[in-house]
Design an enzyme around this catalytic site. Structure first.
Site, PDB file in Angstrom:
ATOM      1  N   ILE A 157       0.847  -1.197   0.000  1.00 14.30           N
ATOM      2  CA  ILE A 157       0.000   0.000   0.000  1.00 14.30           C
ATOM      3  C   ILE A 157       0.881   1.245   0.000  1.00 14.30           C
ATOM      4  CG2 ILE A 157      -1.865   1.210   1.199  1.00 14.30           C
ATOM      5  CD1 ILE A 157      -2.504  -1.655  -0.033  1.00 14.30           C
ATOM      6  N   GLU A 158       0.887   1.939  -1.129  1.00 13.10           N
ATOM      7  CA  GLU A 158       1.766   3.108  -1.282  1.00 13.10           C
ATOM      8  C   GLU A 158       0.982   4.383  -1.557  1.00 13.10           C
ATOM      9  OE1 GLU A 158       5.084   2.398  -3.819  1.00 13.10           O
ATOM     10  OE2 GLU A 158       5.335   0.338  -3.132  1.00 13.10           O
TER      11      GLU A 158
END
Ligand SMILES: *[C@@H]1O[C@H](CO)[C@@H](O)[C@H](O)[C@H]1NC(C)=O
Ligand SMILES: *[C@@H]1O[C@H](CO)[C@@H](O)[C@H](O)[C@H]1NC(C)=O
Ligand SMILES: *[C@@H]1O[C@H](CO)[C@@H](O)[C@H](O)[C@H]1NC(C)=O
Ligand SMILES: *[C@@H]1O[C@H](CO)[C@@H](O)[C@H](O)[C@H]1NC(C)=O
Ligand SMILES: *[C@@H]1O[C@H](CO)[C@@H](O)[C@H](O)[C@H]1NC(C)=O
Length: 303
Positions: A157-158
């Protein structure tokens, strides 16, 4: 007299020194594993070929790029196949072939390009149900990778919001009685991770492969291993995952910064970080870049 009485002590000391040296040598024998991301470049060999190298124990199929807001999650596997036409179902046989070789295959959510966020606990439950039915032990007519049952879910998750990943992980793990669902995460090295920090605190993660790249304050920079090692110590003493991995670019061009020459990794970094009991090995971004550099071949016997 004095020298004689000291002899047994000297022998005992010698014995312990030898025992220590022996365990240090034994401990240096590779005990970790390599995890790799596959899927974001059509020109990186097939999944089957990736597993057949024998160098990777975990393969993250990357990525589900759009999810959340109750939308149907969207898989993108670059030039490998097209989920929209069903052509990625050819991967089922390859996933099973990987698993027969002892490779765990995970589906990875997120990445650096996409449009994703969870909007509520119900949204997290909806996504978890979708993943269970479409990639894990459940059933669905739409399964994008066919009927092979993957080993788990990776969270890279960026982007977007940090909310509700804790719920997502709990929902995914709630299937444990039916089947073990591995959950892994790929936070950035600044601690705590801005987006996954709360989810990582659930202690439900099997593997955490920390990205020690694109983040100069906590990664390797030429001739400076201290920042990385200090950061590794913070992570391994704070995050209660089963195993923690050192995530690295597989080639200098694979990331903006953070590449570690293989000899520096094997002589100056791995001998230090492997002392942590949570040490699991090395994660590489990505199979494509590894093909260009030969990095995994250079390090595999030292991991
Ligand atoms: C993948 O490799 C396995 C053997 O490991 C083989 O049986 C299978 O046919 C291969 N599948 C594809 C699609 O290449
Ligand atoms: C991103 O996803 C949200 C929720 O599905 C949607 O409302 C929005 O239009 C999307 N944005 C883009 C740029 O595709
Ligand atoms: C997720 O929510 C959407 C919209 O309500 C629904 O159509 C879909 O069936 C749900 N998916 C699952 C797996 O529950
Ligand atoms: C998770 O726990 C650590 C302590 O190990 C703490 O420093 C951090 O702030 C927590 N993160 C979140 C997002 O709650
Ligand atoms: C790192 O050390 C090597 C060998 O001592 C030296 O040649 C190189 O210039 C150093 N690099 C930096 C950026 O300090």
């Amino acid at each position: 007299m004095e020298t004689i009485s000291k002899l047994p002590i000297a022998l005992a000391v010698l014995f312990f020194v030898q025992a220590f040296l022996f365990s240090a040598v034994a401990g240096r024998r590779a005990s970790g594993a390599i995890s790799v991301y596959w899927g974001q470049n059509g020109n990186e060999g097939t999944l089957n070929e990736t597993c057949a190298t024998g160098r990777f124990r975990y393969v993250n199929i990357a990525f589900i790029v759009n999810f959340g807001s109750f939308q149907t999650p969207e898989l993108n596997l670059a030039g490998h196949c097209n989920p929209a036409t069903g052509s990625c179902r050819i991967l089922s046989d390859q996933i099973r072939a990987c698993q027969r070789r002892g490779v765990k295959v995970l589906i990875s959510l997120g990445g650096g390009v996409g449009n994703y966020s969870l909007t509520s606990r119900q949204d997290a439950r909806n996504l978890s149900n979708y993943l269970w039915k479409n990639f894990l032990g459940g059933r669905s007519a739409s399964r994008p990778l066919g009927d092979a049952v993957l080993d788990g879910v990776d969270l890279d998750i960026e982007l977007g919001s940090s909310l509700y990943y804790t719920d997502l992980v709990r929902f995914l793990k709630s299937h444990r009685r039916t089947r073990h669902v591995y959950v892994s995460g790929a936070p950035q090295c600044p601690f705590p991770d801005r987006l996954l920090g709360a989810a990582l605190n659930t202690t439900l993660f099997d593997f955490v492969w920390i990205q020690f790249y694109n983040n100069p304050p906590c990664q390797y920079t030429p001739n400076n291993t201290a920042n990385l090692i200090n950061s590794w110590t913070v992570w391994t003493s704070s995050v209660r995952a089963r195993k923690i991995f050192l995530g690295l670019p597989a080639a200098p061009q694979a990331a903006g910064s953070g590449f570690i020459p293989a000899d520096v990794l094997t002589t100056e970094i791995l001998p230090v970080i492997r002392k942590s009991r949570r040490y699991g090995g090395v994660m590489l971004w990505s199979k494509f870049w590894d093909d260009q550099s030969g990095y995994s071949t250079a390090i595999v016997s030292s991991v």
